[in-house]
Design an enzyme around this catalytic site. Structure first.
Site, short mmCIF file in Angstrom:
data_model
loop_
_atom_site.label_atom_id
_atom_site.label_comp_id
_atom_site.label_asym_id
_atom_site.label_seq_id
_atom_site.Cartn_x
_atom_site.Cartn_y
_atom_site.Cartn_z
N THR A 114 0.80 -1.22 0.00
CA THR A 114 0.00 0.00 0.00
C THR A 114 0.83 1.28 0.00
O THR A 114 1.97 1.28 0.44
CB THR A 114 -0.85 -0.06 1.28
OG1 THR A 114 -1.53 -1.30 1.30
CG2 THR A 114 -1.84 1.06 1.36
N HIS A 172 0.16 -6.57 5.86
CA HIS A 172 -0.72 -7.68 5.54
C HIS A 172 -2.15 -7.32 5.92
O HIS A 172 -2.48 -7.19 7.10
CB HIS A 172 -0.27 -8.95 6.27
CG HIS A 172 -1.08 -10.14 5.92
ND1 HIS A 172 -1.87 -10.79 6.85
CD2 HIS A 172 -1.27 -10.79 4.74
CE1 HIS A 172 -2.50 -11.80 6.25
NE2 HIS A 172 -2.15 -11.82 4.98
N GLY A 173 -2.99 -7.14 4.92
CA GLY A 173 -4.31 -6.56 5.12
C GLY A 173 -5.21 -7.32 6.07
O GLY A 173 -5.90 -6.73 6.90
N THR A 232 -0.14 0.12 6.44
CA THR A 232 0.38 -0.68 5.34
C THR A 232 0.83 -2.02 5.89
O THR A 232 1.27 -2.11 7.04
CB THR A 232 1.55 0.03 4.64
OG1 THR A 232 2.21 -0.88 3.76
CG2 THR A 232 2.57 0.56 5.64
N VAL A 269 -10.78 -7.90 -0.79
CA VAL A 269 -10.59 -6.53 -0.32
C VAL A 269 -9.82 -6.60 0.99
O VAL A 269 -10.21 -7.33 1.90
CB VAL A 269 -11.94 -5.81 -0.10
CG1 VAL A 269 -11.71 -4.41 0.45
CG2 VAL A 269 -12.71 -5.74 -1.42
N GLY A 270 -8.75 -5.84 1.08
CA GLY A 270 -7.94 -5.83 2.29
C GLY A 270 -8.32 -4.70 3.22
O GLY A 270 -9.45 -4.20 3.22
N ASP A 271 -7.36 -4.28 4.01
CA ASP A 271 -7.62 -3.27 5.04
C ASP A 271 -7.79 -1.86 4.50
O ASP A 271 -8.46 -1.03 5.11
CB ASP A 271 -6.47 -3.26 6.05
CG ASP A 271 -5.17 -2.77 5.41
OD1 ASP A 271 -4.74 -1.64 5.70
OD2 ASP A 271 -4.58 -3.50 4.60
#
Length: 337
Positions: A196, A249-250, A247, A225-227
């Site tokens: 990110t 690992h989501g 930023t 969809v991640g964080d």
């Protein structure tokens, strides 16, 4: 490890129309902090990564010095990173299992707590700008996939052909990856993972903002969809406490709502550096997740912290630019007059 600063807040605003500086006893010195993602950045990308965050920070500070808002500054800074193929956002984003770009972004105004986000968009050059349009022109916070693209048409954000955002380098990496049976979490920790980008800012009126944008993790499932677009995970901004862009690992970040967790520690009286370190340590211990965050407080203190191998970051304030990449880095140079 990493970097932080506690500098006095004082400064100016400049009227961008007449070119006159207005001095106020209550004015804040504008500050912007940007990051280019926390991951195992290979040596081949270090120079481009540092150059990219330095350029984005300078563009954001120019916006702040002109008297525009923190919201304007973080959007401009993140747009710069979305245009840079060294980063996993916009042009140059990683590809999902089907070899396609899917982008997520968030932006948040610390004054009003207004926020906008988009997820799984495939044909938008600057997802952060579309996220801002969601915030300002709808009653919603997040739009996704074809609904976000349809909304983009209505507000004059022109979609581009899907393959426009796919670089030759990312296509090659995707083809190379298919030969290996590696999970996305292992990939994140390798030199194939990208991550990110984000920015946080304090403007001369004392308002805070954050913005975060990503293409996610390489070879993710279609629709993952991640964080990044999730309030309190990928970012959060509140004039009363601070602004954060995360930023890493989501899935891990979402489990601990990292951005809001950092601000919780700050509410308990911890400085930005300690709050960020404690939150990242908790994420590592509780869910074995790595990552990083940039933070800015209402007084202009800032931190750039991470638990991964590297994270490019830059801070612009006054006439100075601070930046780093490796743990313990803190370089400074004077900005052009």
């Amino acid at each position: 490890m990493n970097a932080s600063s506690q500098l006095p807040a004082s400064g100016y605003c400049r009227n961008g129309i007449v070119g006159v500086y207005w001095l106020f006893s209550t004015a804040m010195e504008p500050v912007i902090v940007v990051h280019g993602g926390a991951w195992a950045i290979p040596d081949s990308l270090t120079e481009a990564s540092i150059a990219g965050v330095k350029a984005a920070a300078q563009k954001g500070l120019s916006v702040l010095k002109s008297g525009l808002s923190a919201l304007d500054a973080v959007e401009v800074a993140v747009r710069s990173l979305e245009d840079d193929p060294a980063f996993d956002a916009g042009y140059g984003a990683v590809l999902n299992m089907d070899g396609e770009v899917e982008l997520d972004a968030i932006i948040m105004d610390g004054k009003t707590l207004a926020a906008g986000a988009v997820s799984s968009v495939r044909n938008i050059t600057h997802p952060v700008t579309l996220a801002r349009a969601v915030m300002e022109k709808t009653d919603h916070i997040m739009l996704t996939d074809r609904g976000a693209s349809r909304f983009a048409d209505t507000v004059g954000i022109t979609p581009v052909p899907i393959n426009t955002l796919v670089t030759e380098n990312e296509r090659r990496e995707w083809e190379h990856y298919k030969k290996y049976a590696v999970g996305v979490k292992e990939l994140f920790n390798s030199q194939w993972g990208h991550d990110t980008v984000g920015a946080v800012a304090l403007d001369c009126y004392g308002n805070l903002a954050c913005a975060t944008s990503t293409g996610g993790i390489q070879n993710k499932m279609v629709g993952r969809v991640g964080d990044t677009p999730i309030i309190g995970s990928g970012g959060y901004a509140d004039n009363q406490n601070g602004a954060v862009s995360c930023t890493g690992h989501g899935e891990s970040i979402m489990k601990v709502t990292l951005a809001r967790l950092i601000l919780f520690h700050m509410e308990q009286g911890n400085v930005s550096r300690e709050a960020t370190d404690a939150s990242l340590a908790y994420m590592g211990e509780r869910v074995q997740g790595g990552g990083g965050a940039i933070v800015i407080t209402p007084s202009g203190d800032w931190a750039a912290r991470f638990t991964t191998k590297r994270m490019p970051w830059a801070v612009a304030r006054g006439e100075s630019l601070f930046y780093g990449l490796n743990p313990g880095d803190m370089f400074e140079e004077q900005l052009p007059k």
